[in-house]
Each structure stands twice: as structure tokens, then as C-alpha cells.
Design a protein around this motif. Sequence first.
Motif, mmCIF file in Angstrom:
data_model
loop_
_atom_site.group_PDB
_atom_site.id
_atom_site.type_symbol
_atom_site.label_atom_id
_atom_site.label_comp_id
_atom_site.label_asym_id
_atom_site.label_seq_id
_atom_site.Cartn_x
_atom_site.Cartn_y
_atom_site.Cartn_z
ATOM 1 N N ASP A 106 -8.403 -1.366 -29.785
ATOM 2 C CA ASP A 106 -9.638 -0.826 -29.199
ATOM 3 C C ASP A 106 -9.394 0.585 -28.665
ATOM 4 N N VAL A 107 -8.266 0.753 -27.965
ATOM 5 C CA VAL A 107 -7.922 2.075 -27.423
ATOM 6 C C VAL A 107 -7.771 3.088 -28.555
ATOM 7 N N ILE A 108 -7.045 2.689 -29.585
ATOM 8 C CA ILE A 108 -6.757 3.613 -30.691
ATOM 9 C C ILE A 108 -8.025 3.955 -31.466
ATOM 10 N N ALA A 145 -1.359 -0.081 -45.520
ATOM 11 C CA ALA A 145 -2.652 -0.385 -46.128
ATOM 12 C C ALA A 145 -3.548 -1.140 -45.144
ATOM 13 N N TYR A 146 -2.945 -2.050 -44.369
ATOM 14 C CA TYR A 146 -3.714 -2.804 -43.371
ATOM 15 C C TYR A 146 -4.328 -1.853 -42.337
ATOM 16 N N LEU A 147 -3.530 -0.940 -41.827
ATOM 17 C CA LEU A 147 -4.022 -0.002 -40.811
ATOM 18 C C LEU A 147 -5.085 0.919 -41.393
ATOM 19 N N THR A 148 -4.886 1.334 -42.638
ATOM 20 C CA THR A 148 -5.879 2.196 -43.290
ATOM 21 C C THR A 148 -7.190 1.445 -43.475
ATOM 22 N N GLU A 149 -7.090 0.180 -43.868
ATOM 23 C CA GLU A 149 -8.299 -0.633 -44.023
ATOM 24 C C GLU A 149 -9.007 -0.839 -42.684
ATOM 25 N N ARG A 150 -8.245 -0.849 -41.619
ATOM 26 C CA ARG A 150 -8.851 -0.943 -40.276
ATOM 27 C C ARG A 150 -9.512 0.359 -39.865
ATOM 28 N N GLY A 151 -9.378 1.398 -40.688
ATOM 29 C CA GLY A 151 -10.069 2.656 -40.439
ATOM 30 C C GLY A 151 -9.252 3.718 -39.744
ATOM 31 N N LEU A 152 -7.948 3.480 -39.569
ATOM 32 C CA LEU A 152 -7.122 4.468 -38.880
ATOM 33 C C LEU A 152 -6.693 5.566 -39.837
ATOM 34 N N SER A 153 -6.809 6.791 -39.384
ATOM 35 C CA SER A 153 -6.405 7.939 -40.197
ATOM 36 C C SER A 153 -4.908 8.180 -40.052
ATOM 37 N N TYR A 177 -10.074 6.271 -29.382
ATOM 38 C CA TYR A 177 -9.447 7.604 -29.383
ATOM 39 C C TYR A 177 -9.833 8.366 -30.645
ATOM 40 N N GLN A 178 -9.753 7.686 -31.775
ATOM 41 C CA GLN A 178 -10.107 8.329 -33.041
ATOM 42 C C GLN A 178 -11.590 8.707 -33.076
ATOM 43 N N ALA A 179 -12.420 7.947 -32.344
ATOM 44 C CA ALA A 179 -13.857 8.226 -32.287
ATOM 45 C C ALA A 179 -14.191 9.311 -31.272
ATOM 46 N N GLY A 180 -13.181 9.822 -30.579
ATOM 47 C CA GLY A 180 -13.418 10.905 -29.618
ATOM 48 C C GLY A 180 -13.444 10.471 -28.177
ATOM 49 N N ILE A 181 -13.253 9.180 -27.913
ATOM 50 C CA ILE A 181 -13.172 8.670 -26.539
ATOM 51 C C ILE A 181 -11.692 8.588 -26.191
ATOM 52 N N LYS A 182 -11.188 9.612 -25.495
ATOM 53 C CA LYS A 182 -9.741 9.756 -25.326
ATOM 54 C C LYS A 182 -9.236 9.367 -23.942
ATOM 55 N N ASN A 183 -10.112 8.772 -23.134
ATOM 56 C CA ASN A 183 -9.692 8.355 -21.797
ATOM 57 C C ASN A 183 -9.460 6.856 -21.724
#
Length: 587
Positions: free
Chosen positions: A271-273, A141-149, A276-282
Motif C-alpha cells: 500500500d505504501v509503495i 514479473a509479479y511486481l510488474t503485474e502489480r503495477g510497480l515501475s 508512493y508511485q501514485a504521488g502520495i509520498k508521506n
Amino acid sequence: MRMAMIPEATVDQILKTVNIADYIGQVVQLHKAGQNLFGLCPFHEEKTPSFSVSESKQIFHCFSCGRGGNVYKFVMDLENVSFPEAVAKVAAFANIPLDVQVTQTVQDAPEVTQQKTILNDVKDLYHHILVNTKTGEAALAYLTERGLSQETIATFELGYAPADNKLVKAFLDNRKIDYQVQRETGLFVENQDGELFDRFVDRIMFPLKNEVGAVVGFSGRVLQKADQQAKYLNSPETTVFNKRDLLFNLDLAKSQFKLADGALLFEGFMDVISAYQAGIKNGIASMGTSLTNEQLQLLAKRTHQLTVCYDGDAPGLAAANRAVDILGEQNRLASGVVVLPNGQDPDEFIKASGAEAFKAQVQKRLTPTAFKLFFLKQGQDLTNDEAKLTYIKASLATVAKLRQPVERAVYLQQIAKDTGINEQTLAQQLPRPQAVVQTSVHMATPQVKFDRYQRAQRELLAFVLHDELVQARLVNNNFVFPDARYQDLFNAWLQYLAANHQPDIATFSDTLEPDQANLLADVSMQNLAPMSDEVIDDLLALLGTVPLRQQLQSLKTQLAQAQQLNDQEAMRSLSQQYFGLLRQLKA
């Protein structure tokens, strides 16, 4: 040497399709100098470029460390992979399908393999607990609330270590893992009696992977921080984990460096994750410390651009400033800085402004000098004379380090705009730059010194490789190179041509052992005088004296021994032979 997995025709097709300079240019900044391209060697530390690439021959050679060969050899040496793996990487670069499954052939030591297997199994356990059990619901639930799919959580294989501090111990005991092996994983702490307890308790788990994606450790984030409890807890140093030489997400990001114009360095895993989810994968992150030389070397093998994107608050800007200083001390990676507005970190910015806005912000990269000037202004009231003078002094010291007049002019203009002081006055106040010896890009002096006979053999062999008439002359005269290394390479060249191959240096390199490939590149990349019959005659004449000189040296040794024994008869006989050979040599 080639392995039979990939058809030879495919190997040759890829080699002829890919320009070696394009491939190497991903990780080495190459500059034209004469007929070849030069840059800093990726295989060792250096300040003067000694690494050369020949587009006409499609080979590389370092005049300092001696490495050389074609593009496949470059990949094999750089990434420590087998020949088929190197071919697969070059094929992927050129978007050429292989239709062959290439597997990793470089094997770890058994104890290292065992450690990685254990860590991978524990990673799977943590991930299962997070996504499939009631115990992991709060962490999920914490990770989902942080916006991670769910997809992102699966991609990074995030997990949860529950409050039970004997869970992993029981898991490994059930698998009959030896006590000492368990201790060496870094997964446990132990009491005075040697009893093991789980190191990670009630933490969201981030698997730490090396550059090829093998799990080598973990970082655990607390769900609810208690007093004197570290927010993040990393694995200790083990056989397979050292935070100095690991970059979070390098395994996934490295394939994106070419597409995204380099690597993007973040402060934290989230920040990396989030990026990455936003499309910045480098995106990558260091392990909670300043950048290390080991991490920079890892990056320099894969890209020549590193952009820092730390938090936009005061501590983040200070950390970015330290990173810029570290990057300024090396010359392998070009650098820049992305500044986030309103003190936001990347995750906060993405949540507030969206993925597309973040992508646009990443494109607003400041040069190191532009960032330095921005950083120096932070917290300064430039309407105050003392603060203004402090800023001017510090900013001029920064600009004075630039070598190019145009660069200095650009930033003097910026300082003038910030302070209201005209550019001419600022220019007059620039600190005198330290004297710098101007050097053009050139070949570093080879570390190995060759005598005139070695140089003659190398030049003659180079002419052989590029002219079939010289080759035919040597064959017809039964010429033998005095040095067996050059003769072996000459024989290999003749055998290569006898198999109806075209006289192509890069393709020939594939047929050689590593040492011979290095020698081939070394010989082929020489700067030679124009070839003529007279030049070849002189080389052959000089090398024709080598047997006589070898005999003379042998006689000198025998004479010295005869003198020590006071053997008068032997001394007379050897002297006659010696002077007779001298007359032949002079004739």
C-alpha cells in the motif's frame, strides 16, 4: 558547540532567518499563553504542557526536563545529530543553500556498523537477483503485474530471495564473515547441529530501514502461498532490529510530512509503495501489529498529524477503529481516518480509479468521532428498532466524550439524520460526562525547587542578559554570583559581548556547552517582575548576605564538633564569632 565546517556568518544568517516557532511547530502543537508559546515536550511523556517557545528570544525551554536552547539545540537533542547536521536540517527547512557537504558524525558501535553493512550487502544481492538474473524473472514479473515501475522497484530496493537455502550463507562465507556474526544478523535459521540455512527462501524481499535509511532487517513475501506458510516473514529481533520501534518508509516519508500535512498510515508495505508511485509520498506502515508507543514517539518527533488509511473491508475498518482508540489515548498526534469505498485496499483503489482519484480520496479525512459513528453503523439495519437503539446508545457514548458543545452539536445532528430521532431528544439522552478539571495552557511547575538565594541569582542573571546597565553595574562592583554555574554563564556572556557580538540570546546559545545552553534557556524564560533600580538593589542586598550565611553555617558545624569533643574553649570562641556574625547580618 560550533564546528568549523560551516562559516559562522552562514550559521548566524540561518538562525536569524528561521523562526524557531515555525520549525518546532512541525512536531509540537504550540498554543499562545502570555508572551510565549506552549506545548507538550517532545523529549518526555507529559499531560500538562511544560515546553515553552519564546519567539522574541528565539529559544525553547522545558520547565520539566530542563532542556533548552535555540533551534539548532532543539534539532540536536531531538534527532541526536551533530551541530553541523542540525544547521543543515534548519537550512533545508528555510531553503537556504549551504554549499558545504555535511556528513553524519554520530557513529554506531563497531558491531552495529558491521551488522548494518552485512544487511546492506545482502539487500544489494537480493536486488541484483530480482532485476538482473533469470532466477528473479518470475518475482519481477509479479511486481510488474502489480503495477510497480522499474523506478519504484529501484527506489524501495526490492529484491528476491531464491529457492536456494544456502545462497546467502555462501555469499557471507565468501566474504569471510564469522559464523557467530552471521547468526546475529537474523538472516538464518539453524538446525540442531548449529548448521545455518537461509531464513528467506523464494520470497520477494522488502528491505526494512530505520529512520535514516540504514537497512536493519527484511520482510519477505511469498510468491505462491502454500498451506500453513506465512504470507509475510519478518526478520527476528536482533541487535539492530525491533519491529516495535520501526515504521516502514519513514526514511523517505519524513521529509514529506510538512508538505502533506502529516503522515499517512497504511496497513501494508505494498500500500505504501503503490501510494508512493501514485504521488502520495508521506505514507508509512507499522510492522504488521497495532501501533506501539515507540512508533508513536518516532512520529511525534516529526509531525503532529497522523491519518489512518487502512483497507476499506470489515477487517480493515476494525483495524482502523483500534488505531483510533490507540491514538485517542495519547495527546501528541492529532488523528483522522480515510475510508476507502467498496471494501478496497489502497493498491486496489489506485488500480481501479487512478492516482488522482486516490489523492482526492485522501483529502476526505474523517475526524476520529466521525469515523467512530461511521464504524458503529457498519452492519446495522437502522430500520430495525433494536439495531437503531444499539447504535444510538453506542454513538451517544462516543459523542459524550467530546468537551466542546459545538462538536457535540455537529455529531448529534448527524446521529439525528441517521436515526430520525430529533436532536433535542438525543441531547437529553447524552451520558453525563465525567468531571474534567479544566486547565489552561500554562507552565508546569519546575521539578527543581529553588531557595530564595537561588531565585535571586536567577532573576539577577536574567536582568543582566536583557539590560546592559545592570550588567555594567555588576562588572563595576566586581560582583560574583555565589553559585559557580551562574557566574560561569555570566562570564561567558561577557566574553561573548567582548567579541563584538550583538546581545542576542539565541546566537549566544550556540557558543555554550549543552548544560550551559539549558541553563541559559531556563534563566531567560523566567516570568520576571518589572525591572527597577529598587528591584536590583534588593537582589544585590540579599545576595550580599550569602557569604555571611555561609560563614554562619560553617561555624554551626564547628560548634557541633566542639560540643561532641566537650572542648569548652573552642565552644566559647566559636559562639562569640557566631553571634557577632548574627549581629552583622541583622544590621
